[in-house]
Scaffold this motif. Structure first.
Motif, PDB file in Angstrom:
ATOM      1  N   GLN A  18       0.823  -1.219   0.000  1.00  0.00           N
ATOM      2  CA  GLN A  18       0.000   0.000   0.000  1.00  0.00           C
ATOM      3  C   GLN A  18       0.854   1.265   0.000  1.00  0.00           C
ATOM      4  O   GLN A  18       0.474   2.292   0.598  1.00  0.00           O
ATOM      5  CB  GLN A  18      -0.965   0.017   1.201  1.00  0.00           C
ATOM      6  CG  GLN A  18      -1.826  -1.203   1.363  1.00  0.00           C
ATOM      7  CD  GLN A  18      -2.840  -1.396   0.245  1.00  0.00           C
ATOM      8  OE1 GLN A  18      -2.853  -0.630  -0.711  1.00  0.00           O
ATOM      9  NE2 GLN A  18      -3.666  -2.420   0.347  1.00  0.00           N
ATOM     10  N   GLY A  26     -12.315   1.157   0.661  1.00  0.00           N
ATOM     11  CA  GLY A  26     -11.647  -0.148   0.609  1.00  0.00           C
ATOM     12  C   GLY A  26     -12.534  -1.260   1.110  1.00  0.00           C
ATOM     13  O   GLY A  26     -13.471  -1.041   1.886  1.00  0.00           O
ATOM     14  N   THR A  73      -8.833  -4.789   4.644  1.00  0.00           N
ATOM     15  CA  THR A  73      -7.680  -4.230   3.927  1.00  0.00           C
ATOM     16  C   THR A  73      -6.871  -3.274   4.803  1.00  0.00           C
ATOM     17  O   THR A  73      -6.078  -2.484   4.295  1.00  0.00           O
ATOM     18  CB  THR A  73      -8.142  -3.494   2.648  1.00  0.00           C
ATOM     19  OG1 THR A  73      -9.221  -2.604   2.969  1.00  0.00           O
ATOM     20  CG2 THR A  73      -8.606  -4.493   1.591  1.00  0.00           C
ATOM     21  N   LYS A 117      -7.632  -0.632   6.725  1.00  0.00           N
ATOM     22  CA  LYS A 117      -7.870   0.819   6.652  1.00  0.00           C
ATOM     23  C   LYS A 117      -7.661   1.472   8.012  1.00  0.00           C
ATOM     24  O   LYS A 117      -6.935   2.466   8.134  1.00  0.00           O
ATOM     25  CB  LYS A 117      -9.295   1.082   6.142  1.00  0.00           C
ATOM     26  CG  LYS A 117      -9.594   0.547   4.752  1.00  0.00           C
ATOM     27  CD  LYS A 117     -10.960   0.968   4.262  1.00  0.00           C
ATOM     28  CE  LYS A 117     -12.108   0.345   5.052  1.00  0.00           C
ATOM     29  NZ  LYS A 117     -12.189  -1.117   4.894  1.00  0.00           N
ATOM     30  N   THR A 143     -13.349   6.390   6.276  1.00  0.00           N
ATOM     31  CA  THR A 143     -13.364   5.149   5.497  1.00  0.00           C
ATOM     32  C   THR A 143     -14.800   4.816   5.112  1.00  0.00           C
ATOM     33  O   THR A 143     -15.752   5.198   5.796  1.00  0.00           O
ATOM     34  CB  THR A 143     -12.776   3.967   6.301  1.00  0.00           C
ATOM     35  OG1 THR A 143     -13.674   3.619   7.369  1.00  0.00           O
ATOM     36  CG2 THR A 143     -11.422   4.304   6.868  1.00  0.00           C
ATOM     37  N   ASN A 178     -17.041   1.449   2.960  1.00  0.00           N
ATOM     38  CA  ASN A 178     -17.037   0.134   2.323  1.00  0.00           C
ATOM     39  C   ASN A 178     -17.787   0.237   0.998  1.00  0.00           C
ATOM     40  O   ASN A 178     -18.951   0.630   0.979  1.00  0.00           O
ATOM     41  CB  ASN A 178     -17.733  -0.866   3.264  1.00  0.00           C
ATOM     42  CG  ASN A 178     -17.684  -2.292   2.750  1.00  0.00           C
ATOM     43  OD1 ASN A 178     -17.506  -2.527   1.559  1.00  0.00           O
ATOM     44  ND2 ASN A 178     -17.852  -3.237   3.641  1.00  0.00           N
ATOM     45  N   LEU A 203      -8.280   1.632  -1.560  1.00  0.00           N
ATOM     46  CA  LEU A 203      -7.396   0.654  -0.920  1.00  0.00           C
ATOM     47  C   LEU A 203      -7.736  -0.720  -1.478  1.00  0.00           C
ATOM     48  O   LEU A 203      -8.782  -1.293  -1.161  1.00  0.00           O
ATOM     49  CB  LEU A 203      -7.600   0.694   0.598  1.00  0.00           C
ATOM     50  CG  LEU A 203      -6.467   0.177   1.481  1.00  0.00           C
ATOM     51  CD1 LEU A 203      -5.210   1.000   1.278  1.00  0.00           C
ATOM     52  CD2 LEU A 203      -6.876   0.224   2.939  1.00  0.00           C
ATOM     53  N   ASP A 204      -6.875  -1.251  -2.317  1.00  0.00           N
ATOM     54  CA  ASP A 204      -7.147  -2.509  -3.010  1.00  0.00           C
ATOM     55  C   ASP A 204      -6.468  -3.674  -2.297  1.00  0.00           C
ATOM     56  O   ASP A 204      -5.723  -3.493  -1.328  1.00  0.00           O
ATOM     57  CB  ASP A 204      -6.656  -2.418  -4.455  1.00  0.00           C
ATOM     58  CG  ASP A 204      -7.445  -3.313  -5.398  1.00  0.00           C
ATOM     59  OD1 ASP A 204      -8.194  -4.177  -4.899  1.00  0.00           O
ATOM     60  OD2 ASP A 204      -7.305  -3.152  -6.624  1.00  0.00           O
ATOM     61  N   TYR A 205      -6.697  -4.892  -2.817  1.00  0.00           N
ATOM     62  CA  TYR A 205      -6.051  -6.072  -2.259  1.00  0.00           C
ATOM     63  C   TYR A 205      -4.543  -5.999  -2.477  1.00  0.00           C
ATOM     64  O   TYR A 205      -4.048  -5.377  -3.437  1.00  0.00           O
ATOM     65  CB  TYR A 205      -6.584  -7.335  -2.918  1.00  0.00           C
ATOM     66  CG  TYR A 205      -7.998  -7.701  -2.513  1.00  0.00           C
ATOM     67  CD1 TYR A 205      -8.334  -7.893  -1.182  1.00  0.00           C
ATOM     68  CD2 TYR A 205      -8.985  -7.870  -3.476  1.00  0.00           C
ATOM     69  CE1 TYR A 205      -9.625  -8.231  -0.809  1.00  0.00           C
ATOM     70  CE2 TYR A 205     -10.277  -8.217  -3.114  1.00  0.00           C
ATOM     71  CZ  TYR A 205     -10.593  -8.397  -1.775  1.00  0.00           C
ATOM     72  OH  TYR A 205     -11.869  -8.734  -1.408  1.00  0.00           O
ATOM     73  N   LEU A 206      -3.786  -6.684  -1.612  1.00  0.00           N
ATOM     74  CA  LEU A 206      -2.337  -6.778  -1.748  1.00  0.00           C
ATOM     75  C   LEU A 206      -1.974  -7.765  -2.842  1.00  0.00           C
ATOM     76  O   LEU A 206      -2.793  -8.602  -3.248  1.00  0.00           O
ATOM     77  CB  LEU A 206      -1.714  -7.223  -0.422  1.00  0.00           C
ATOM     78  CG  LEU A 206      -1.930  -6.325   0.798  1.00  0.00           C
ATOM     79  CD1 LEU A 206      -1.416  -7.023   2.060  1.00  0.00           C
ATOM     80  CD2 LEU A 206      -1.230  -4.989   0.616  1.00  0.00           C
ATOM     81  N   GLU A 261       0.697 -10.403   0.494  1.00  0.00           N
ATOM     82  CA  GLU A 261      -0.260 -11.117   1.337  1.00  0.00           C
ATOM     83  C   GLU A 261       0.428 -12.242   2.108  1.00  0.00           C
ATOM     84  O   GLU A 261       0.137 -12.486   3.277  1.00  0.00           O
ATOM     85  CB  GLU A 261      -1.392 -11.682   0.471  1.00  0.00           C
ATOM     86  CG  GLU A 261      -2.606 -12.099   1.271  1.00  0.00           C
ATOM     87  CD  GLU A 261      -3.841 -12.250   0.402  1.00  0.00           C
ATOM     88  OE1 GLU A 261      -4.762 -12.957   0.842  1.00  0.00           O
ATOM     89  OE2 GLU A 261      -3.880 -11.669  -0.704  1.00  0.00           O
TER      90      GLU A 261
END
Length: 347
Positions: free
Chosen positions: A39, A60, A64, A66, A167, A169, A193-196, A201
């Motif tokens: 991130q 996000g 994730t 946040k 934040t 969702n 904020l996206d997936y790793l 991960e």
């Protein structure tokens, strides 16, 4: 380039501040990386938000990190941190604070006393801000714009630095209240904020299944230093060409503007406001200084278009029916303006 801004940066005090700024920035990144994996772009955008003195909306998926990211950043900056979990039954006074009646036991005299709410802090995390009704959401408007709140007609000032990091969702829409446009416009960035990645991960799993608790983060700055850094960012000069590019970008998001490209005229209902132009230039200054440069380039402005304008440009029915989202429209807009600029230079 502004000669006045250049002279401000040429002073001995400014040079010392620049050196402190670069050292503090490196230390903050190291401290955040103790806790947060990946991130990097989101962390940079949050740092720009703090350096500009703005606010950031973080969109996000659940899980994730946040909340952890915001808390970690506040600790690394040496700032006070408070968190509000926004719920449907939250009242405006739960955010701003309220007046209570206190009685002096010796005289029996009763007086009104203001009890500050969690809004009176340096970094306020508004967790799942779209889960509370508009009446409570609007309690943040005055604080975000003017660094103050009004309760029962009395004006209470919030001591800077002050940042709202909210934040939301993007997938759970049941029981949520979309933020009004006036409030969205007060956020400098809307960061996704996206997936790793798979390697990141894997690192998260290895790190947090072999140790207890969260690594301790050391403070790298003070509130007073951050205010000085905000002053320093504003001294970075911007050429008229770069300012013109920012103005042209924002104006081109408005469908009735003669220079708006076809993609905007077809898919956009309302474009971005003047506030977007100011934020593009300010964030461009922060990005340049964070990169060790003392001038803003067109690339700085173009790189910030998505996070600054994705929540300010409203699409219409045709965009929804054709499956075209705001990010895609803005990417095409930047490409169109950049190509026309290159053709003008060649001519």
């Amino acid at each position: 380039m502004s000669s006045e801004s250049s002279s401000q940066l040429d002073t001995e005090e400014a040079r010392a501040l620049i050196e402190t700024f670069q050292g503090s920035l490196d230390n903050i990144r190291v401290e955040v990386q103790k806790v947060i994996v990946g991130q990097d772009e989101v962390v940079e955008h949050l740092l720009m938000t703090l350096l500009v003195g703005g606010h950031c909306l973080i969109t996000g998926l659940p899980g994730t990190a946040k909340t952890l990211l915001v808390r970690t950043l506040a600790d690394a900056l040496g700032l006070t941190f408070k968190r509000i979990q926004f719920t449907p039954d939250l009242m405006p006074t739960d955010v701003t604070g309220t007046d209570i009646i206190e009685e002096d036991i010796t005289t029996g005299r009763r007086t009104w006393t203001f009890v500050p709410g969690p809004l009176f802090t340096n970094v306020m995390l508004a967790d799942e801000i779209n889960r509370t009704p508009p009446k409570t959401q609007s309690a943040l408007l005055e604080a975000m714009q003017e660094f103050s709140v009004t309760v029962r007609g009395n004006h209470h000032t919030i001591t800077p630095p002050f940042f709202v990091l909210a934040t939301q969702n993007p997938i759970e829409l049941e029981g949520t209240y979309p933020l009004p446009e006036a409030q969205l416009d007060r956020f400098l960035f809307n960061v996704v904020l996206d997936y790793l990645s798979d390697d990141e991960e894997l690192e998260v799993v290895q790190r947090y299944t072999t140790q207890m608790g969260i690594p301790e983060v050391s403070a790298c700055t003070t509130p007073e230093e951050i205010l000085k850094f905000q002053w320093l960012v504003r001294q970075v000069p911007v050429s008229e060409t770069v300012n013109r590019f920012a103005v042209d970008l924002v104006r081109a998001t408005r469908p009735d503007d003669p220079n708006a490209p076809e993609v905007v005229r077809r898919y956009v209902q309302y474009g971005a406001s003047v506030r977007a132009t100011m934020f593009l230039t300010l964030a461009g200054k922060a990005r340049a200084l964070m990169s060790g440069r003392f001038h803003v380039t067109i690339d700085d402005i173009a790189a910030l278009v998505l996070p600054i304008m994705r929540h300010r440009v409203l699409t219409n029915y045709f965009a929804e029916s054709d499956g075209v989202d705001t990010d895609e429209i803005l990417e095409q807009l930047v490409a169109a303006l950049s190509s026309s600029g290159q053709q003008a230079k060649a001519g």
